[in-house]
Design a protein around this motif. Structure first.
Motif, PDB file in Angstrom:
ATOM      1  N   THR A 184       0.854  -1.185   0.000  1.00 57.35           N
ATOM      2  CA  THR A 184       0.000   0.000   0.000  1.00 57.35           C
ATOM      3  C   THR A 184       0.895   1.243   0.000  1.00 57.35           C
ATOM      4  O   THR A 184       2.118   1.157   0.183  1.00 57.35           O
ATOM      5  CB  THR A 184      -0.898   0.020   1.233  1.00 57.35           C
ATOM      6  N   THR A 185       0.283   2.415  -0.178  1.00 60.56           N
ATOM      7  CA  THR A 185       1.052   3.660  -0.166  1.00 60.56           C
ATOM      8  C   THR A 185       1.754   3.856   1.170  1.00 60.56           C
ATOM      9  O   THR A 185       2.926   4.241   1.233  1.00 60.56           O
ATOM     10  CB  THR A 185       0.130   4.857  -0.445  1.00 60.56           C
ATOM     11  N   VAL A 186       1.046   3.581   2.261  1.00 61.88           N
ATOM     12  CA  VAL A 186       1.630   3.733   3.596  1.00 61.88           C
ATOM     13  C   VAL A 186       2.796   2.770   3.787  1.00 61.88           C
ATOM     14  O   VAL A 186       3.841   3.144   4.343  1.00 61.88           O
ATOM     15  CB  VAL A 186       0.561   3.510   4.687  1.00 61.88           C
ATOM     16  N   GLU A 187       2.648   1.534   3.302  1.00 61.07           N
ATOM     17  CA  GLU A 187       3.721   0.545   3.451  1.00 61.07           C
ATOM     18  C   GLU A 187       4.953   0.932   2.641  1.00 61.07           C
ATOM     19  O   GLU A 187       6.090   0.734   3.088  1.00 61.07           O
ATOM     20  CB  GLU A 187       3.217  -0.835   3.021  1.00 61.07           C
ATOM     21  N   SER A 188       4.745   1.494   1.454  1.00 58.28           N
ATOM     22  CA  SER A 188       5.895   1.901   0.645  1.00 58.28           C
ATOM     23  C   SER A 188       6.626   3.066   1.293  1.00 58.28           C
ATOM     24  O   SER A 188       7.864   3.121   1.284  1.00 58.28           O
ATOM     25  CB  SER A 188       5.446   2.264  -0.772  1.00 58.28           C
ATOM     26  N   VAL A 189       5.876   4.015   1.846  1.00 52.34           N
ATOM     27  CA  VAL A 189       6.508   5.127   2.572  1.00 52.34           C
ATOM     28  C   VAL A 189       7.228   4.601   3.810  1.00 52.34           C
ATOM     29  O   VAL A 189       8.307   5.077   4.179  1.00 52.34           O
ATOM     30  CB  VAL A 189       5.467   6.196   2.959  1.00 52.34           C
ATOM     31  N   MET A 190       6.636   3.582   4.442  1.00 49.54           N
ATOM     32  CA  MET A 190       7.272   2.968   5.607  1.00 49.54           C
ATOM     33  C   MET A 190       8.615   2.353   5.227  1.00 49.54           C
ATOM     34  O   MET A 190       9.594   2.446   5.977  1.00 49.54           O
ATOM     35  CB  MET A 190       6.350   1.906   6.199  1.00 49.54           C
ATOM     36  N   ALA A 191       8.681   1.710   4.060  1.00 46.73           N
ATOM     37  CA  ALA A 191       9.942   1.119   3.614  1.00 46.73           C
ATOM     38  C   ALA A 191      11.019   2.177   3.445  1.00 46.73           C
ATOM     39  O   ALA A 191      12.211   1.923   3.694  1.00 46.73           O
ATOM     40  CB  ALA A 191       9.729   0.371   2.291  1.00 46.73           C
ATOM     41  N   LEU A 192      10.615   3.381   3.017  1.00 45.20           N
ATOM     42  CA  LEU A 192      11.566   4.488   2.899  1.00 45.20           C
ATOM     43  C   LEU A 192      11.952   5.015   4.271  1.00 45.20           C
ATOM     44  O   LEU A 192      13.132   5.213   4.583  1.00 45.20           O
ATOM     45  CB  LEU A 192      10.951   5.610   2.054  1.00 45.20           C
ATOM     46  N   SER A 193      10.969   5.236   5.137  1.00 48.33           N
ATOM     47  CA  SER A 193      11.187   5.935   6.397  1.00 48.33           C
ATOM     48  C   SER A 193      11.747   5.051   7.507  1.00 48.33           C
ATOM     49  O   SER A 193      12.348   5.569   8.453  1.00 48.33           O
ATOM     50  CB  SER A 193       9.872   6.565   6.879  1.00 48.33           C
ATOM     51  N   ILE A 194      11.541   3.730   7.408  1.00 46.10           N
ATOM     52  CA  ILE A 194      12.000   2.842   8.482  1.00 46.10           C
ATOM     53  C   ILE A 194      13.512   2.909   8.630  1.00 46.10           C
ATOM     54  O   ILE A 194      14.066   2.718   9.722  1.00 46.10           O
ATOM     55  CB  ILE A 194      11.551   1.379   8.202  1.00 46.10           C
ATOM     56  N   TYR A 195      14.193   3.197   7.550  1.00 42.71           N
ATOM     57  CA  TYR A 195      15.654   3.377   7.567  1.00 42.71           C
ATOM     58  C   TYR A 195      16.014   4.528   8.500  1.00 42.71           C
ATOM     59  O   TYR A 195      16.973   4.455   9.273  1.00 42.71           O
ATOM     60  CB  TYR A 195      16.113   3.651   6.138  1.00 42.71           C
ATOM     61  N   GLY A 247      18.375  -5.538  -1.759  1.00 42.45           N
ATOM     62  CA  GLY A 247      18.291  -5.738  -3.197  1.00 42.45           C
ATOM     63  C   GLY A 247      17.755  -7.095  -3.601  1.00 42.45           C
ATOM     64  O   GLY A 247      17.319  -7.272  -4.747  1.00 42.45           O
ATOM     65  N   PHE A 248      17.775  -8.055  -2.688  1.00 40.99           N
ATOM     66  CA  PHE A 248      17.315  -9.408  -3.004  1.00 40.99           C
ATOM     67  C   PHE A 248      15.961  -9.745  -2.384  1.00 40.99           C
ATOM     68  O   PHE A 248      15.498 -10.874  -2.513  1.00 40.99           O
ATOM     69  CB  PHE A 248      18.354 -10.435  -2.533  1.00 40.99           C
ATOM     70  N   THR A 249      15.350  -8.781  -1.716  1.00 39.84           N
ATOM     71  CA  THR A 249      14.069  -9.071  -1.058  1.00 39.84           C
ATOM     72  C   THR A 249      12.977  -9.342  -2.091  1.00 39.84           C
ATOM     73  O   THR A 249      12.942  -8.735  -3.164  1.00 39.84           O
ATOM     74  CB  THR A 249      13.636  -7.898  -0.172  1.00 39.84           C
ATOM     75  N   ASN A 250      12.068 -10.265  -1.750  1.00 39.90           N
ATOM     76  CA  ASN A 250      10.933 -10.563  -2.630  1.00 39.90           C
ATOM     77  C   ASN A 250       9.592 -10.414  -1.911  1.00 39.90           C
ATOM     78  O   ASN A 250       8.551 -10.760  -2.464  1.00 39.90           O
ATOM     79  CB  ASN A 250      11.057 -11.967  -3.218  1.00 39.90           C
ATOM     80  N   THR A 251       9.626  -9.915  -0.674  1.00 41.43           N
ATOM     81  CA  THR A 251       8.397  -9.628   0.058  1.00 41.43           C
ATOM     82  C   THR A 251       8.521  -8.259   0.718  1.00 41.43           C
ATOM     83  O   THR A 251       9.635  -7.807   1.017  1.00 41.43           O
ATOM     84  CB  THR A 251       8.112 -10.675   1.156  1.00 41.43           C
ATOM     85  N   LYS A 252       7.400  -7.619   0.960  1.00 42.25           N
ATOM     86  CA  LYS A 252       7.427  -6.307   1.574  1.00 42.25           C
ATOM     87  C   LYS A 252       7.927  -6.366   3.012  1.00 42.25           C
ATOM     88  O   LYS A 252       8.612  -5.444   3.488  1.00 42.25           O
ATOM     89  CB  LYS A 252       6.039  -5.664   1.517  1.00 42.25           C
ATOM     90  N   GLU A 253       7.609  -7.461   3.709  1.00 43.28           N
ATOM     91  CA  GLU A 253       8.053  -7.591   5.099  1.00 43.28           C
ATOM     92  C   GLU A 253       9.574  -7.673   5.186  1.00 43.28           C
ATOM     93  O   GLU A 253      10.198  -7.041   6.047  1.00 43.28           O
ATOM     94  CB  GLU A 253       7.434  -8.841   5.748  1.00 43.28           C
ATOM     95  N   LEU A 254      10.171  -8.435   4.285  1.00 40.34           N
ATOM     96  CA  LEU A 254      11.615  -8.594   4.287  1.00 40.34           C
ATOM     97  C   LEU A 254      12.306  -7.286   3.892  1.00 40.34           C
ATOM     98  O   LEU A 254      13.364  -6.940   4.441  1.00 40.34           O
ATOM     99  CB  LEU A 254      12.030  -9.721   3.342  1.00 40.34           C
ATOM    100  N   LEU A 255      11.721  -6.548   2.959  1.00 40.23           N
ATOM    101  CA  LEU A 255      12.300  -5.276   2.557  1.00 40.23           C
ATOM    102  C   LEU A 255      12.304  -4.292   3.729  1.00 40.23           C
ATOM    103  O   LEU A 255      13.314  -3.637   4.009  1.00 40.23           O
ATOM    104  CB  LEU A 255      11.513  -4.676   1.384  1.00 40.23           C
ATOM    105  N   ILE A 256      11.178  -4.182   4.420  1.00 42.16           N
ATOM    106  CA  ILE A 256      11.086  -3.249   5.544  1.00 42.16           C
ATOM    107  C   ILE A 256      12.059  -3.647   6.653  1.00 42.16           C
ATOM    108  O   ILE A 256      12.757  -2.798   7.229  1.00 42.16           O
ATOM    109  CB  ILE A 256       9.639  -3.191   6.073  1.00 42.16           C
ATOM    110  N   ALA A 257      12.137  -4.950   6.956  1.00 38.65           N
ATOM    111  CA  ALA A 257      13.050  -5.411   8.003  1.00 38.65           C
ATOM    112  C   ALA A 257      14.507  -5.175   7.618  1.00 38.65           C
ATOM    113  O   ALA A 257      15.326  -4.716   8.441  1.00 38.65           O
ATOM    114  CB  ALA A 257      12.819  -6.894   8.283  1.00 38.65           C
TER     115      ALA A 257
END
Length: 505
Positions: free
Chosen positions: A96-107, A146-156
């Motif tokens: 979702t939009t919130v999840e994609s922003v979370m992937a950016l901001s969680i860093y 760079g190798f993540t294939n799920t949103k959970e793994l990318l965020i983590a």
């Protein structure tokens, strides 16, 4: 009004409201420790000791500064490189939009907590070991992104990469304070900031072109290649700068060579009755105690945190402005980040020399050779006014879709002013906490990273409800409320607050 001269302190906590018992007498800085009455006290030889980082040749000083600067460039670039590719990443990983922003901001969220651990550890085990360890940690998890294939793994993976990257926020201030003298603070900050500031704004530009021409995964793979190179450079170039550790190694060598176990540094003597658990516990809680009880840290953290949050509001929404409001391509929208980069870079290069000149003028005006950290503060006021003006103009020109060059000039002025504002505050923290600079910087970074994480989350709602005009005007009004009274309090009362400091060693 110039603050009354106070006794220079070398400790890092102040008495909490209501008072507290002094735990230890102020501890002398390593360079100030004297051996006149104690032949077994290991300290730097005065007036010159080649092992003292402040006496190093300029070439070695610039080498460790440049290594940190280049390392900071990559770590900060990774924080923003995803911004233009968020829609593509969201589509591929079903976010979702919130999840994609979370992937950016969680860093960025990770950079709030990382320095709280990394800063104190660098004051126990040294800057060098912590830098190398964090470099490798960051590399591993950035590759994983760079190798993540799920949103959970990318965020983590982004969070863990950010944790390793966060060491630069704690180490930079500590290393600069270790090797550079107060009168060199502005120039050293200017040179150090030159490359990392470029990374924050260049990241989206590179990300925009990569998103359009190849897979978004190359954003992480390419920065990982650069990080591997920087690891090799840091192992061959960076040298330990933390004076207490340098002296401790000297004392260990003397004990080994002479067989006399009486050789000790002032810090070893303070620690000899303490357990490892006690030393670690006190060190690891130091940034939180500074943030909870130290009024100087609280004031500088609020100022820095708010403006850092504004920067990430702009960074996270700037691309959308050009694609949605001006109907430009993703690649072209990324190029507008050059205005942000130029504002911050020129601000840092002008702010450093101006800060040094102002500092020398204030010393001359006061008629003393004893430097006061408060002499850094006057530069904050005009810089806040200039940055706020640019933010206000940026909002209304974007609202009415004025020609793009006017919008870029406005955001250039805003970032130019706010960057100049930040430099004297950094120098003030370094000067005020000479023994525990990394812990003090970690305390400041905590709030900055939280605002950088949280502020972009409400940006879509804010601009949807208020538009760019009133949305940015609201931020500009708050900027004046925070950016002028808080530095004034430091200017008027900072010396008194520092005079109440007690040792937290």
């Amino acid at each position: 009004m110039i603050p009354n001269n106070q006794k220079k302190m070398t400790t890092d906590d102040i008495v909490p409201p209501g008072g507290a018992d002094v735990e230890l007498a102020p501890v002398p800085a390593p360079a100030e420790a004297k051996r006149d009455d104690d032949p077994y006290l290991v300290a730097f030889d005065e007036p010159f000791d080649a092992d003292n980082p402040k006496h190093w040749p300029k070439g070695r000083k610039w080498a460790v500064t440049d290594v940190l600067s280049a390392t900071g460039f990559n770590r900060i670039m990774v924080s923003t490189i995803m911004a233009p590719a968020l829609p593509l990443i969201a589509s591929e990983l079903s976010m979702t939009t919130v999840e994609s922003v979370m992937a950016l901001s969680i860093y960025i969220l990770a950079t709030a907590f990382g320095p709280l651990v990394i800063g104190p550890l660098s004051e126990i085990y040294g800057r060098e070991r912590v830098l190398h360890a964090s470099n490798i940690w960051f590399l591993v998890w950035n590759i994983a992104c760079g190798f993540t294939n799920t949103k959970e793994l990318l965020i983590a993976s982004r969070f863990l990469a950010g944790f390793g990257a966060s060491s630069i926020y704690a180490l930079a201030g500590g290393v600069l304070g270790d090797v550079w003298r107060p009168e060199e603070r502005g120039r050293s900050l200017s040179i150090y900031l030159l490359i990392p500031l470029l990374g924050a704004a260049v990241g989206p530009i590179i990300g925009g072109f990569m998103a359009a021409r190849t897979t978004w995964r190359w954003m992480f793979w390419s920065t990982s290649i650069f990080q591997a190179v920087m690891i090799a450079v840091s192992f061959t170039t960076f040298r330990e700068t933390f004076a207490p550790l340098i002296l401790k190694r000297r004392a260990q060598r003397l004990r080994r060579e002479t067989g006399n176990q009486q050789y000790r540094t002032v810090y070893e003597r303070l620690e000899e009755e303490k357990s490892v658990v006690s030393i670690l516990g006190r060190a690891l809680t130091r940034p939180i105690r500074l943030l909870a009880f130290n009024q100087i840290t609280q004031l500088t953290s609020v100022i820095s945190g708010f403006y850092y949050g504004i920067l990430y509001i702009v960074l996270s929404s700037f691309s959308a402005l050009w694609t949605d409001q001006y109907h430009q391509s993703v690649e072209i929208s990324g190029l507008h980040y050059l205005a942000i980069a130029l504002g911050e870079i020129l601000g840092s290069q002008l702010g450093g020399p101006v800060m040094d000149c102002l500092f020398k003028y204030m010393l001359k005006r006061a008629g003393t050779d004893e430097h006061m950290p408060e002499y850094r503060i006057p530069l904050v006021f005009p810089a806040v006014l200039l940055g706020t003006l640019g933010l206000f103009v940026y909002g209304w020109t974007a609202q009415y879709t004025v020609h793009w060059i006017v919008v870029d000039i406005a955001i250039f002025v805003s970032t130019f002013g706010f960057q100049i504002k930040g430099m004297p505050l950094q120098a003030y923290v370094i000067d005020s906490f000479p023994e525990h600079t990394s812990s003090a910087m970690a305390a400041n970074q905590f709030l900055s990273s939280l605002t950088a994480f949280l502020f972009p989350l409400f940006v879509p709602s804010m601009y949807s409800a208020l538009g760019y005009g009133w949305g940015n005007s609201t931020l500009a009004f708050i900027s004046l409320v925070i950016g002028l009274p808080a530095p004034l309090l430091i200017w008027l009362y900072g010396a008194r607050l520092r005079a109440k400091m007690i040792s937290t060693y």
